[in-house]
Design a protein around this motif. Structure first.
Motif, PDB file in Angstrom:
ATOM      1  N   ALA A   1      40.454  28.372  23.056  1.00  0.00           N
ATOM      2  CA  ALA A   1      41.681  27.588  23.241  1.00  0.00           C
ATOM      3  C   ALA A   1      42.620  28.308  24.196  1.00  0.00           C
ATOM      4  N   GLY A   2      43.537  27.534  24.788  1.00  0.00           N
ATOM      5  CA  GLY A   2      44.574  28.135  25.627  1.00  0.00           C
ATOM      6  C   GLY A   2      44.142  28.269  27.078  1.00  0.00           C
ATOM      7  N   GLY A   3      44.817  29.141  27.785  1.00  0.00           N
ATOM      8  CA  GLY A   3      44.509  29.347  29.197  1.00  0.00           C
ATOM      9  C   GLY A   3      44.510  30.832  29.513  1.00  0.00           C
ATOM     10  N   THR A   4      43.576  31.245  30.352  1.00  0.00           N
ATOM     11  CA  THR A   4      43.499  32.687  30.658  1.00  0.00           C
ATOM     12  C   THR A   4      44.573  33.078  31.679  1.00  0.00           C
ATOM     13  N   ARG A   5      44.910  34.355  31.654  1.00  0.00           N
ATOM     14  CA  ARG A   5      45.854  34.915  32.633  1.00  0.00           C
ATOM     15  C   ARG A   5      45.154  36.054  33.345  1.00  0.00           C
ATOM     16  N   GLU A   6      45.164  35.971  34.670  1.00  0.00           N
ATOM     17  CA  GLU A   6      44.476  37.002  35.461  1.00  0.00           C
ATOM     18  C   GLU A   6      45.545  37.892  36.095  1.00  0.00           C
ATOM     19  N   PRO A   7      45.605  39.142  35.665  1.00  0.00           N
ATOM     20  CA  PRO A   7      46.710  39.988  36.118  1.00  0.00           C
ATOM     21  C   PRO A   7      46.660  40.315  37.614  1.00  0.00           C
ATOM     22  N   ILE A   8      47.851  40.245  38.226  1.00  0.00           N
ATOM     23  CA  ILE A   8      48.014  40.633  39.626  1.00  0.00           C
ATOM     24  C   ILE A   8      48.539  42.076  39.657  1.00  0.00           C
ATOM     25  N   ASP A   9      49.523  42.308  38.812  1.00  0.00           N
ATOM     26  CA  ASP A   9      50.086  43.653  38.623  1.00  0.00           C
ATOM     27  C   ASP A   9      50.636  43.687  37.195  1.00  0.00           C
ATOM     28  N   PRO A  10      51.308  44.740  36.768  1.00  0.00           N
ATOM     29  CA  PRO A  10      51.733  44.779  35.363  1.00  0.00           C
ATOM     30  C   PRO A  10      52.694  43.649  34.974  1.00  0.00           C
ATOM     31  N   VAL A  11      53.267  42.949  35.959  1.00  0.00           N
ATOM     32  CA  VAL A  11      54.279  41.939  35.667  1.00  0.00           C
ATOM     33  C   VAL A  11      53.757  40.521  35.886  1.00  0.00           C
ATOM     34  N   ARG A  12      52.958  40.347  36.929  1.00  0.00           N
ATOM     35  CA  ARG A  12      52.591  38.990  37.336  1.00  0.00           C
ATOM     36  C   ARG A  12      51.143  38.665  36.966  1.00  0.00           C
ATOM     37  N   TYR A  13      50.887  37.368  36.865  1.00  0.00           N
ATOM     38  CA  TYR A  13      49.507  36.934  36.614  1.00  0.00           C
ATOM     39  C   TYR A  13      49.285  35.556  37.208  1.00  0.00           C
ATOM     40  N   ILE A  14      48.012  35.187  37.341  1.00  0.00           N
ATOM     41  CA  ILE A  14      47.674  33.810  37.687  1.00  0.00           C
ATOM     42  C   ILE A  14      47.321  33.126  36.371  1.00  0.00           C
ATOM     43  N   GLY A  15      47.990  32.033  36.090  1.00  0.00           N
ATOM     44  CA  GLY A  15      47.747  31.374  34.804  1.00  0.00           C
ATOM     45  C   GLY A  15      47.676  29.873  34.959  1.00  0.00           C
ATOM     46  N   ASN A  16      47.665  29.167  33.856  1.00  0.00           N
ATOM     47  CA  ASN A  16      47.668  27.706  33.910  1.00  0.00           C
ATOM     48  C   ASN A  16      48.486  27.154  32.750  1.00  0.00           C
ATOM     49  N   ARG A  17      48.586  25.839  32.714  1.00  0.00           N
ATOM     50  CA  ARG A  17      49.540  25.219  31.790  1.00  0.00           C
ATOM     51  C   ARG A  17      48.952  24.851  30.430  1.00  0.00           C
ATOM     52  N   SER A  18      47.760  25.352  30.120  1.00  0.00           N
ATOM     53  CA  SER A  18      47.154  24.974  28.843  1.00  0.00           C
ATOM     54  C   SER A  18      47.913  25.610  27.669  1.00  0.00           C
ATOM     55  N   SER A  19      48.239  24.805  26.642  1.00  0.00           N
ATOM     56  CA  SER A  19      49.021  25.307  25.496  1.00  0.00           C
ATOM     57  C   SER A  19      48.138  25.830  24.378  1.00  0.00           C
ATOM     58  N   GLY A  20      46.894  25.357  24.337  1.00  0.00           N
ATOM     59  CA  GLY A  20      45.997  25.738  23.240  1.00  0.00           C
ATOM     60  C   GLY A  20      46.008  24.735  22.098  1.00  0.00           C
ATOM     61  N   LYS A  21      46.872  23.714  22.184  1.00  0.00           N
ATOM     62  CA  LYS A  21      47.003  22.790  21.037  1.00  0.00           C
ATOM     63  C   LYS A  21      45.686  22.075  20.718  1.00  0.00           C
ATOM     64  N   GLN A  22      44.938  21.685  21.767  1.00  0.00           N
ATOM     65  CA  GLN A  22      43.696  20.961  21.497  1.00  0.00           C
ATOM     66  C   GLN A  22      42.667  21.859  20.796  1.00  0.00           C
ATOM     67  N   GLY A  23      42.539  23.091  21.268  1.00  0.00           N
ATOM     68  CA  GLY A  23      41.576  24.015  20.646  1.00  0.00           C
ATOM     69  C   GLY A  23      41.956  24.306  19.195  1.00  0.00           C
ATOM     70  N   TYR A  24      43.243  24.483  18.953  1.00  0.00           N
ATOM     71  CA  TYR A  24      43.701  24.741  17.579  1.00  0.00           C
ATOM     72  C   TYR A  24      43.427  23.522  16.694  1.00  0.00           C
TER      73      TYR A  24
ATOM     74  N   ARG B   1      41.950  42.873  43.103  1.00  0.00           N
ATOM     75  CA  ARG B   1      42.501  44.140  42.604  1.00  0.00           C
ATOM     76  C   ARG B   1      43.638  43.852  41.645  1.00  0.00           C
ATOM     77  N   ARG B   2      43.753  44.682  40.599  1.00  0.00           N
ATOM     78  CA  ARG B   2      44.933  44.593  39.731  1.00  0.00           C
ATOM     79  C   ARG B   2      45.742  45.844  40.030  1.00  0.00           C
ATOM     80  N   ASP B   3      46.879  45.653  40.651  1.00  0.00           N
ATOM     81  CA  ASP B   3      47.699  46.814  40.992  1.00  0.00           C
ATOM     82  C   ASP B   3      48.262  47.467  39.732  1.00  0.00           C
ATOM     83  N   SER B   4      48.237  48.777  39.692  1.00  0.00           N
ATOM     84  CA  SER B   4      48.778  49.436  38.495  1.00  0.00           C
ATOM     85  C   SER B   4      50.316  49.484  38.562  1.00  0.00           C
ATOM     86  N   GLN B   5      50.872  49.349  39.762  1.00  0.00           N
ATOM     87  CA  GLN B   5      52.337  49.312  39.905  1.00  0.00           C
ATOM     88  C   GLN B   5      52.755  47.905  40.315  1.00  0.00           C
TER      89      GLN B   5
END
Ligand code: CTP
Length: 399
Positions: free
Chosen positions: A193-216, A282-286
């Motif tokens: 359920a939900g949507g994955t987040r792919e980290p860009i750096d410790p603050v940012r990520y690529i994500g999507n709008r899935s709430s997880g309600k259907q999987g739950y 790459r996932r930047d550490s900074q």
């Protein structure tokens, strides 16, 4: 009656089979029941309060004198949706027949109108004794469900009718009493359920709008139908579901390893999570400074659904989801075939509809070409429509 409809008092009598009820607590919890254990004082000779509290995660009382201001017997009787007494000794059965109230359990039995099931376990001579035979028939005439004990080896060298039944049989009979459509009893369902987040750096990520309600909603419906459920939740801000094993993940890679761990275990994988199709190379550490953020190099993530389908064993059912904004059915059919899965629910997400909503609409398509149109309705309703289809496929002979 409780608001959950799943509150169960598990009364435990003073027989050696009390230790087998430790497993019963766990198995009932696997099926989403909320268990309060009420042992008789005699039970504590075999299994102590600490064990029952540790297993149930709840406070355990045996006497009405232990929580006088809480009026435990009335409170528990009122909250109970079902009462299951396992094991019940000859003495406990006799006390219930007489309407005695000499410990907390018998008080609750008197004060509750919830359906009651009794699982006797005792020596065959006691089970076949005229008193017990008469007591059991009185209880049955009053609407109690009293299981016949199993026949077999007892404590010591004796054998005969009196053995505590296998947990599976108790669960089956209990589900029948509860009156649920327990068509998933014994089935193991893995839901994402939900949507994955792919980290860009410790603050940012690529994500999507899935709430997880259907999987739950699917996990909730599956457990209510008797399944054992493992829900892998990617970034969902939703309350845990009691009885459902939940693994929380963040990225597609974490989701992949969580699926890998339990794919073999499950009878069906329902892949509701929106997996990022690509992740930063790459996932930047900074934290990247804004003037260095003009582009992010991406690489594709593996298709987890296709991977699962490629290594499934005969009989395993795999369900996917698709979000489309145009040519829904044509795109969905292609996706179903490309990924080699059994069922696919395609929803129309044009205009941001469905994401985060409690409602959905779309079509379920199967690899045999069956199409079920699901008109606007609750995600719970779709959950059951999908589970019906999964059940149909699970019942097919393995080819
Ligand atoms: N999925 C997956 N692994 C991925 C991507 C998607 O397992 N890397 C699963 C999703 O969980 C979902 C289904 O595949 O069950 C969705 O398929 P996908 O091809 O990603 O659908 P869309 O996101 O709708 O694809 P597209 O963007 O190509 O339309």
């Amino acid at each position: 009656m409780s608001s959950s409809g799943r509150e169960v008092i598990l009364g435990v009598g003073g027989g050696i089979a009390a230790y087998k009820s430790c497993d019963l607590v766990r198995r009932l919890q696997d099926h989403g029941y909320l268990i309060t254990v009420v042992p008789t004082p005699a039970c504590l000779n075999f299994v102590g309060v600490a064990t029952w509290e540790a297993l149930s995660g709840r406070r355990v009382l045996t006497q009405v004198w232990e929580d006088v201001p809480g009026v435990a017997h009335i409170h528990l009787a009122r909250e109970a949706d079902f009462i299951l007494i396992a094991p019940a000794t000859a003495d406990l059965i006799a006390r219930i027949v007489q309407g005695r109230a000499d410990d907390l359990l018998t008080n609750i039995v008197l004060a509750s109108s919830a359906p009651k099931m009794i699982v006797p376990a005792m020596h065959p001579m006691m089970w076949l004794n005229a008193s017990t035979v008469e007591n059991v028939s009185i209880l049955r005439s009053r609407g109690f469900i009293v299981l016949d004990p199993d026949i077999g080896r007892l404590t010591g060298s004796d054998s005969g009718a009196g053995r505590f039944p296998e947990t599976g049989r108790i669960l089956e009979e209990f589900h029948q009493m509860v009156g649920e459509n327990a068509d998933f009893l014994g089935r193991k369902i893995l839901v994402t359920a939900g949507g994955t987040r792919e980290p860009i750096d410790p603050v940012r990520y690529i994500g999507n709008r899935s709430s997880g309600k259907q999987g739950y909603a699917i996990a909730q419906a599956a457990i209510a139908r008797g399944a054992q459920v493992h829900l892998i939740a990617a970034n969902c801000a939703l309350a845990d579901i009691e009885g459902v094993k939940i693994t929380k993940v963040e990225s597609a890679a974490e989701l992949e390893s969580a699926i890998d761990e339990d794919f073999e275990w499950c009878d069906a994988l329902i892949m509701c999570a929106a997996v990022a199709d690509a992740k930063p190379v790459r996932r930047d550490s900074q934290k990247i400074k804004k003037n260095a953020l003009s582009s992010i190099e991406l690489e594709p993530t593996p298709d987890l659904l296709a991977k699962a389908a490629s290594r499934r064993r005969p009989g395993q059912v795999i369900v996917g989801f698709a979000a489309e904004t145009e040519d829904h059915l044509a795109n969905a059919e292609k996706k179903l075939q490309d990924k080699g899965i059994d069922l696919l629910y395609v929803n129309d997400v044009s205009g941001g509809a469905i994401f985060g909503s409690d409602m959905t609409r779309g079509s379920v398509i199967s690899k045999d070409g069956i199409i079920i149109t699901v008109s606007e309705g609750k995600k719970e309703t779709l959950a059951n429509v999908l589970l019906d289809q999964v059940q149909n496929r699970l019942s097919l002979p393995n080819v």
